[in-house]
Design a protein around this motif. Structure first.
Motif, short mmCIF file in Angstrom:
data_model
loop_
_atom_site.label_atom_id
_atom_site.label_comp_id
_atom_site.label_asym_id
_atom_site.label_seq_id
_atom_site.Cartn_x
_atom_site.Cartn_y
_atom_site.Cartn_z
N LYS A 69 0.83 -1.21 0.00
CA LYS A 69 0.00 0.00 0.00
C LYS A 69 0.87 1.27 0.00
N PHE A 70 1.94 1.26 0.78
CA PHE A 70 2.78 2.44 0.93
C PHE A 70 3.73 2.65 -0.25
N LEU A 71 4.36 1.57 -0.72
CA LEU A 71 5.39 1.70 -1.75
C LEU A 71 4.93 1.29 -3.15
N GLY A 72 3.78 0.60 -3.21
CA GLY A 72 3.31 0.13 -4.51
C GLY A 72 4.09 -1.08 -5.02
N ILE A 73 4.76 -1.77 -4.12
CA ILE A 73 5.50 -2.99 -4.48
C ILE A 73 4.75 -4.17 -3.87
N SER A 74 4.45 -5.14 -4.70
CA SER A 74 3.61 -6.28 -4.34
C SER A 74 3.96 -6.92 -2.99
N SER A 75 2.91 -7.21 -2.22
CA SER A 75 3.10 -7.92 -0.95
C SER A 75 3.72 -9.29 -1.21
N ARG A 76 3.38 -9.91 -2.34
CA ARG A 76 3.96 -11.21 -2.69
C ARG A 76 5.47 -11.10 -2.89
N TYR A 77 5.92 -9.99 -3.42
CA TYR A 77 7.36 -9.76 -3.59
C TYR A 77 8.05 -9.77 -2.23
N TRP A 78 7.51 -9.01 -1.28
CA TRP A 78 8.13 -8.92 0.05
C TRP A 78 8.11 -10.27 0.76
N LEU A 79 6.97 -10.97 0.67
CA LEU A 79 6.88 -12.28 1.32
C LEU A 79 7.77 -13.30 0.62
N GLY A 80 7.90 -13.19 -0.69
CA GLY A 80 8.80 -14.08 -1.43
C GLY A 80 10.24 -13.90 -1.00
N LEU A 81 10.65 -12.65 -0.85
CA LEU A 81 12.02 -12.39 -0.37
C LEU A 81 12.23 -12.96 1.02
N GLN A 82 11.24 -12.77 1.89
CA GLN A 82 11.35 -13.27 3.26
C GLN A 82 11.43 -14.80 3.26
N MET A 83 10.59 -15.44 2.44
CA MET A 83 10.59 -16.90 2.38
C MET A 83 11.92 -17.44 1.86
N GLU A 84 12.46 -16.82 0.83
CA GLU A 84 13.75 -17.26 0.28
C GLU A 84 14.86 -17.12 1.33
N CYS A 85 14.83 -16.04 2.06
CA CYS A 85 15.81 -15.82 3.12
C CYS A 85 15.66 -16.89 4.20
N ASP A 86 14.43 -17.14 4.63
CA ASP A 86 14.16 -18.14 5.66
C ASP A 86 14.60 -19.53 5.21
N LEU A 87 14.32 -19.88 3.94
CA LEU A 87 14.72 -21.18 3.42
C LEU A 87 16.24 -21.32 3.36
N PHE A 88 16.90 -20.26 2.95
CA PHE A 88 18.36 -20.28 2.87
C PHE A 88 18.95 -20.56 4.25
N ILE A 89 18.43 -19.87 5.26
CA ILE A 89 18.93 -20.04 6.63
C ILE A 89 18.62 -21.45 7.13
N ALA A 90 17.42 -21.94 6.87
CA ALA A 90 17.02 -23.27 7.32
C ALA A 90 17.91 -24.35 6.68
N LYS A 91 18.18 -24.21 5.39
CA LYS A 91 19.04 -25.19 4.71
C LYS A 91 20.47 -25.14 5.25
N ALA A 92 20.97 -23.94 5.48
CA ALA A 92 22.32 -23.80 6.03
C ALA A 92 22.41 -24.42 7.42
N GLU A 93 21.38 -24.22 8.23
CA GLU A 93 21.36 -24.81 9.57
C GLU A 93 21.28 -26.33 9.49
N GLU A 94 20.51 -26.85 8.55
CA GLU A 94 20.37 -28.29 8.38
C GLU A 94 21.70 -28.91 7.95
N LEU A 95 22.41 -28.24 7.06
CA LEU A 95 23.70 -28.75 6.58
C LEU A 95 24.75 -28.77 7.69
N SER A 96 24.66 -27.80 8.58
CA SER A 96 25.67 -27.72 9.65
C SER A 96 25.30 -28.57 10.87
N ALA A 97 24.12 -29.18 10.87
CA ALA A 97 23.69 -29.99 12.02
C ALA A 97 24.30 -31.38 11.99
#
Length: 98
Positions: free
Chosen positions: A70-98
């Motif tokens: 609403k504020f920036l005119g950039i899709s909410s799906r874009y922001w959530l997609g970025l967050q999900m990719e970041c979360d997945l990257f961290i989760a995979k890195a943690e799984e590999l180091s376990a």
């Protein structure tokens, strides 16, 4: 299936790190010349929470993604997609180091 593999000019794997969407948000508001206090106010969050998002210490929720759209005119799906990719990257890195 999407392949996230990135190769250099010799065909070798390049490891990339995920970027927290807060980094992109900070870049976007700086590009637009918007004051951080105005962003926090428009998003209905405390300035301190906005700083934590920029630093990657606080995630972008669905509710915040809708406010960003609403504020920036950039899709909410874009922001959530970025967050999900970041979360997945961290989760995979943690799984590999376990």
């Amino acid at each position: 299936m999407m392949n996230n593999q990135i190769l250099d000019h010799n065909g070798n794997d390049i490891e990339i790190e995920a970027f927290h969407p807060g980094e992109f948000l900070l870049e976007e508001i700086e590009e637009r010349g918007i004051l951080k206090k105005d962003v926090a106010s428009a998003l209905h969050i405390l300035p301190h929470h906005l700083s934590e998002i920029f630093a990657g210490k606080r995630n972008i929720s669905a509710k915040l993604a809708v406010r960003l759209e609403k504020f920036l005119g950039i899709s909410s799906r874009y922001w959530l997609g970025l967050q999900m990719e970041c979360d997945l990257f961290i989760a995979k890195a943690e799984e590999l180091s376990a």
